[in-house]
Design a protein around this motif. Structure first.
Motif, PDB file in Angstrom:
ATOM      1  N   VAL A 229     -13.334  -3.910  -4.592  1.00  0.00           N
ATOM      2  CA  VAL A 229     -12.004  -3.512  -4.116  1.00  0.00           C
ATOM      3  C   VAL A 229     -11.947  -1.986  -4.002  1.00  0.00           C
ATOM      4  O   VAL A 229     -12.163  -1.266  -4.978  1.00  0.00           O
ATOM      5  CB  VAL A 229     -10.899  -4.020  -5.068  1.00  0.00           C
ATOM      6  CG1 VAL A 229      -9.537  -3.485  -4.626  1.00  0.00           C
ATOM      7  CG2 VAL A 229     -10.894  -5.541  -5.099  1.00  0.00           C
ATOM      8  N   THR A 230     -11.661  -1.504  -2.815  1.00  0.00           N
ATOM      9  CA  THR A 230     -11.584  -0.062  -2.574  1.00  0.00           C
ATOM     10  C   THR A 230     -10.141   0.423  -2.687  1.00  0.00           C
ATOM     11  O   THR A 230      -9.196  -0.371  -2.742  1.00  0.00           O
ATOM     12  CB  THR A 230     -12.112   0.280  -1.172  1.00  0.00           C
ATOM     13  OG1 THR A 230     -11.214  -0.288  -0.190  1.00  0.00           O
ATOM     14  CG2 THR A 230     -13.519  -0.275  -0.966  1.00  0.00           C
ATOM     15  N   LEU A 231      -9.997   1.735  -2.676  1.00  0.00           N
ATOM     16  CA  LEU A 231      -8.649   2.318  -2.727  1.00  0.00           C
ATOM     17  C   LEU A 231      -7.869   1.927  -1.476  1.00  0.00           C
ATOM     18  O   LEU A 231      -6.662   1.630  -1.562  1.00  0.00           O
ATOM     19  CB  LEU A 231      -8.745   3.830  -2.858  1.00  0.00           C
ATOM     20  CG  LEU A 231      -7.451   4.563  -3.233  1.00  0.00           C
ATOM     21  CD1 LEU A 231      -6.904   4.067  -4.561  1.00  0.00           C
ATOM     22  CD2 LEU A 231      -7.701   6.071  -3.291  1.00  0.00           C
ATOM     23  N   ASP A 232      -8.532   1.894  -0.344  1.00  0.00           N
ATOM     24  CA  ASP A 232      -7.855   1.467   0.884  1.00  0.00           C
ATOM     25  C   ASP A 232      -7.421   0.004   0.789  1.00  0.00           C
ATOM     26  O   ASP A 232      -6.332  -0.361   1.247  1.00  0.00           O
ATOM     27  CB  ASP A 232      -8.769   1.655   2.094  1.00  0.00           C
ATOM     28  CG  ASP A 232      -8.903   3.120   2.504  1.00  0.00           C
ATOM     29  OD1 ASP A 232      -8.043   3.927   2.100  1.00  0.00           O
ATOM     30  OD2 ASP A 232      -9.863   3.446   3.229  1.00  0.00           O
ATOM     31  N   ASP A 233      -8.281  -0.843   0.190  1.00  0.00           N
ATOM     32  CA  ASP A 233      -7.912  -2.247  -0.010  1.00  0.00           C
ATOM     33  C   ASP A 233      -6.661  -2.356  -0.862  1.00  0.00           C
ATOM     34  O   ASP A 233      -5.727  -3.107  -0.553  1.00  0.00           O
ATOM     35  CB  ASP A 233      -9.049  -3.023  -0.695  1.00  0.00           C
ATOM     36  CG  ASP A 233     -10.279  -3.182   0.172  1.00  0.00           C
ATOM     37  OD1 ASP A 233     -10.132  -3.201   1.405  1.00  0.00           O
ATOM     38  OD2 ASP A 233     -11.384  -3.280  -0.393  1.00  0.00           O
ATOM     39  N   ALA A 234      -6.654  -1.624  -1.973  1.00  0.00           N
ATOM     40  CA  ALA A 234      -5.521  -1.700  -2.910  1.00  0.00           C
ATOM     41  C   ALA A 234      -4.233  -1.220  -2.248  1.00  0.00           C
ATOM     42  O   ALA A 234      -3.163  -1.812  -2.452  1.00  0.00           O
ATOM     43  CB  ALA A 234      -5.827  -0.877  -4.159  1.00  0.00           C
ATOM     44  N   LYS A 235      -4.319  -0.168  -1.446  1.00  0.00           N
ATOM     45  CA  LYS A 235      -3.120   0.320  -0.762  1.00  0.00           C
ATOM     46  C   LYS A 235      -2.620  -0.691   0.269  1.00  0.00           C
ATOM     47  O   LYS A 235      -1.419  -0.953   0.372  1.00  0.00           O
ATOM     48  CB  LYS A 235      -3.420   1.661  -0.080  1.00  0.00           C
ATOM     49  CG  LYS A 235      -3.629   2.809  -1.065  1.00  0.00           C
ATOM     50  CD  LYS A 235      -3.920   4.117  -0.330  1.00  0.00           C
ATOM     51  CE  LYS A 235      -4.064   5.265  -1.321  1.00  0.00           C
ATOM     52  NZ  LYS A 235      -4.351   6.555  -0.642  1.00  0.00           N
ATOM     53  N   ARG A 236      -3.552  -1.256   1.027  1.00  0.00           N
ATOM     54  CA  ARG A 236      -3.163  -2.220   2.053  1.00  0.00           C
ATOM     55  C   ARG A 236      -2.546  -3.476   1.435  1.00  0.00           C
ATOM     56  O   ARG A 236      -1.489  -3.951   1.883  1.00  0.00           O
ATOM     57  CB  ARG A 236      -4.398  -2.594   2.884  1.00  0.00           C
ATOM     58  CG  ARG A 236      -4.170  -3.711   3.895  1.00  0.00           C
ATOM     59  CD  ARG A 236      -5.425  -3.958   4.714  1.00  0.00           C
ATOM     60  NE  ARG A 236      -6.579  -4.179   3.866  1.00  0.00           N
ATOM     61  CZ  ARG A 236      -6.860  -5.341   3.273  1.00  0.00           C
ATOM     62  NH1 ARG A 236      -6.034  -6.369   3.418  1.00  0.00           N
ATOM     63  NH2 ARG A 236      -7.936  -5.478   2.529  1.00  0.00           N
ATOM     64  N   VAL A 237      -3.169  -3.995   0.395  1.00  0.00           N
ATOM     65  CA  VAL A 237      -2.675  -5.226  -0.223  1.00  0.00           C
ATOM     66  C   VAL A 237      -1.413  -4.961  -1.033  1.00  0.00           C
ATOM     67  O   VAL A 237      -0.518  -5.806  -1.099  1.00  0.00           O
ATOM     68  CB  VAL A 237      -3.781  -5.870  -1.088  1.00  0.00           C
ATOM     69  CG1 VAL A 237      -3.244  -7.091  -1.833  1.00  0.00           C
ATOM     70  CG2 VAL A 237      -4.960  -6.272  -0.208  1.00  0.00           C
ATOM     71  N   GLY A 238      -1.318  -3.771  -1.624  1.00  0.00           N
ATOM     72  CA  GLY A 238      -0.081  -3.412  -2.309  1.00  0.00           C
ATOM     73  C   GLY A 238       1.094  -3.419  -1.352  1.00  0.00           C
ATOM     74  O   GLY A 238       2.183  -3.923  -1.666  1.00  0.00           O
ATOM     75  N   ALA A 239       0.891  -2.870  -0.167  1.00  0.00           N
ATOM     76  CA  ALA A 239       1.952  -2.864   0.842  1.00  0.00           C
ATOM     77  C   ALA A 239       2.272  -4.278   1.301  1.00  0.00           C
ATOM     78  O   ALA A 239       3.446  -4.636   1.497  1.00  0.00           O
ATOM     79  CB  ALA A 239       1.523  -2.007   2.025  1.00  0.00           C
ATOM     80  N   ARG A 240       1.239  -5.100   1.461  1.00  0.00           N
ATOM     81  CA  ARG A 240       1.451  -6.474   1.913  1.00  0.00           C
ATOM     82  C   ARG A 240       2.237  -7.288   0.889  1.00  0.00           C
ATOM     83  O   ARG A 240       3.188  -7.998   1.242  1.00  0.00           O
ATOM     84  CB  ARG A 240       0.103  -7.136   2.173  1.00  0.00           C
ATOM     85  CG  ARG A 240       0.210  -8.627   2.505  1.00  0.00           C
ATOM     86  CD  ARG A 240      -1.165  -9.278   2.580  1.00  0.00           C
ATOM     87  NE  ARG A 240      -1.018 -10.737   2.667  1.00  0.00           N
ATOM     88  CZ  ARG A 240      -2.038 -11.588   2.633  1.00  0.00           C
ATOM     89  NH1 ARG A 240      -3.280 -11.146   2.517  1.00  0.00           N
ATOM     90  NH2 ARG A 240      -1.822 -12.892   2.696  1.00  0.00           N
ATOM     91  N   MET A 241       1.868  -7.203  -0.372  1.00  0.00           N
ATOM     92  CA  MET A 241       2.465  -8.056  -1.398  1.00  0.00           C
ATOM     93  C   MET A 241       3.769  -7.491  -1.941  1.00  0.00           C
ATOM     94  O   MET A 241       4.752  -8.226  -2.109  1.00  0.00           O
ATOM     95  CB  MET A 241       1.476  -8.265  -2.555  1.00  0.00           C
ATOM     96  CG  MET A 241       2.004  -9.175  -3.670  1.00  0.00           C
ATOM     97  SD  MET A 241       0.721  -9.573  -4.893  1.00  0.00           S
ATOM     98  CE  MET A 241       0.490  -7.975  -5.690  1.00  0.00           C
ATOM     99  N   LEU A 242       3.806  -6.208  -2.208  1.00  0.00           N
ATOM    100  CA  LEU A 242       4.962  -5.611  -2.878  1.00  0.00           C
ATOM    101  C   LEU A 242       5.998  -5.073  -1.908  1.00  0.00           C
ATOM    102  O   LEU A 242       7.118  -4.776  -2.317  1.00  0.00           O
ATOM    103  CB  LEU A 242       4.501  -4.490  -3.812  1.00  0.00           C
ATOM    104  CG  LEU A 242       3.462  -4.898  -4.864  1.00  0.00           C
ATOM    105  CD1 LEU A 242       3.064  -3.693  -5.695  1.00  0.00           C
ATOM    106  CD2 LEU A 242       3.972  -6.022  -5.749  1.00  0.00           C
TER     107      LEU A 242
END
Length: 426
Positions: free
Chosen positions: A397-410
């Motif tokens: 999991v990359t920082l870009d992944d975490a930012k993208r999925v954070g935006a999607r879920m939260l």
């Protein structure tokens, strides 16, 4: 100069054997002779999502009765037989499954399998046992009627999934259980306990040949398929103004949630990491730091991911003084918004991944835990290779992944919130 040899990580997957009994029943096995114990975990497709309309709690009640008399043994006789050999057999139901587990000393494994065979093939559903179990569950409802955690959880689910089986309490209500007849229980048993979707794992002092014989004895006489009703996919309902359940207590108990990320979704592992950073990591989590440490609003605050067959949930909760309930919820919403908008920091991501990979071994420190994990993997459609691949998925999991999925879920919308107590400011 002495050469340093790299230590190859131990493969968990390599310890798992796929066993197929002479009768065609499959199970995953981990042989372990360190202690003379055998643990078996198993699961049937079904659960509370299959409860008849207006009779919520049927599946949970049926599961509770499987070890309350079977074959020629009434409830007292069945439990005496368990106690005489220090055998543990239990059953339960959740939203999507009826599950069971067995734990026994290896010297008593034959007797344990005979009792398990009776429980899954010939439950009695005696009138006195049905009445007693119904009374026990109903009595627990009276206690829960004054328990803010129970009220908040029940209220949130009803708001999240109105008109859907997932919105019903797994154990039903006093009113719904009163309408459950012995015929309903027998029908639920017949629809649920079948070989078609049976998942099994065994851990302990037993080899594949003996396990295969045990599987046929315990489960071989079950029908292959049950008539399960289709359950529609559903998402957590849109949020808005909090639902407030009045209870005269000094604290407000808060539950909040949003749609989650499904278990088989490619973004699920990134969602696990993001949730850990927000509220799953307890002492290192943003919610703990902002709600408890900085402001002293609550003793505990958390978030979690839950996945079911037909939905997924990002949820969380806390308890705080009535006069500080709105402030607490505002801080929680702010932290969720910030993580959805800006994502985590590189340091937060690194610490979360290290914790999640390092703590994975704790899920496998007892025989019953191992068996449970193996059944869960089968139920979710994963192969044994997942045991070795999981930590690599977290590390990837990359920082870009975490930012993208954070935006999607939260960032999917306002929180759906239920508050029990007398919160001020709403």
């Amino acid at each position: 100069m002495t050469a340093i040899t790299a230590i190859k990580p131990v493969s968990r997957a390599a310890t798992v054997q796929k066993v197929r009994s002479p009768g065609g029943i499959e199970a995953w096995l981990v042989e372990d002779y360190a202690v003379p114990l055998v643990a078996i975990d198993f699961s049937f497709k079904g659960g509370a999502a299959q409860d008849p309309q207006g009779k919520a709690g049927t599946s949970a009640m049926m599961a509770s009765l499987l070890d309350e008399g079977a074959g020629d043994l009434d409830s007292e006789g069945f439990h005496r037989a368990l106690d005489d050999r220090a055998i543990e057999i239990s059953f339960g139901a959740d939203r999507d499954a009826v599950s069971g587990r067995l734990k026994t000393l290896s010297r008593s494994v034959e007797e344990a399998v005979d009792l398990l065979r009776l429980a899954v093939n010939a439950p009695r559903f005696d009138a006195d046992a049905v009445d007693r179990v119904r009374a026990q569950i109903t009595a627990s409802f009276r206690r829960e009627a004054k328990d803010p955690d129970s009220l908040a959880g029940r209220g949130w689910r009803e708001s999240a999934f109105p008109g859907h089986p997932y919105g019903q309490a797994v154990r039903g209500t006093a009113e719904s259980l009163a309408g459950v007849s012995r015929t309903d229980l027998v029908d639920m048993y017949g629809r649920t306990l079948s070989r078609r979707d049976l998942k099994i794992a065994a851990v302990g002092a037993i080899d594949a040949a003996k396990l295969g014989q045990m599987l046929d004895r315990a489960f071989g006489d079950l029908a292959f398929g049950g008539a399960l009703a289709a359950v529609a996919p559903v998402e957590v309902a849109a949020g808005g103004a909090p639902q407030i359940i009045d209870l005269d207590i000094p604290q407000s108990t808060i539950r909040f949630g949003l749609p989650g990320i499904p278990r088989r979704d490619p973004d699920h592992m990134a969602a696990v990491v993001v949730n850990h950073i927000l509220g799953g990591g307890v002492f290192s989590a943003r919610l703990f730091r902002e709600v408890r440490e900085k402001r002293g609003l609550a003793y505990s605050v958390y978030s979690h991911l839950s996945t079911f067959d037909r939905t997924s949930i990002f949820g969380g909760g806390t308890s705080t003084k009535n006069e500080r309930a709105k402030e607490s919820l505002d801080v929680i919403a702010e932290q969720i918004h910030d993580l959805a908008t800006d994502g985590p920091t590189a340091d937060e991501l690194d610490k979360a991944k290290k914790f999640l990979t390092g703590s994975y071994a704790l899920r496998f420190d007892t025989s019953l835990k191992i068996a449970s994990q193996l059944v869960n993997l089968q139920t979710e459609g994963f192969d044994v290779s997942y045991l070795d691949e999981r930590n690599g998925m977290i590390e990837a999991v990359t920082l870009d992944d975490a930012k993208r999925v954070g935006a999607r879920m939260l960032g999917s919308g306002p929180l759906l919130t239920t508050i029990v107590g007398r919160p001020e400011g709403f």
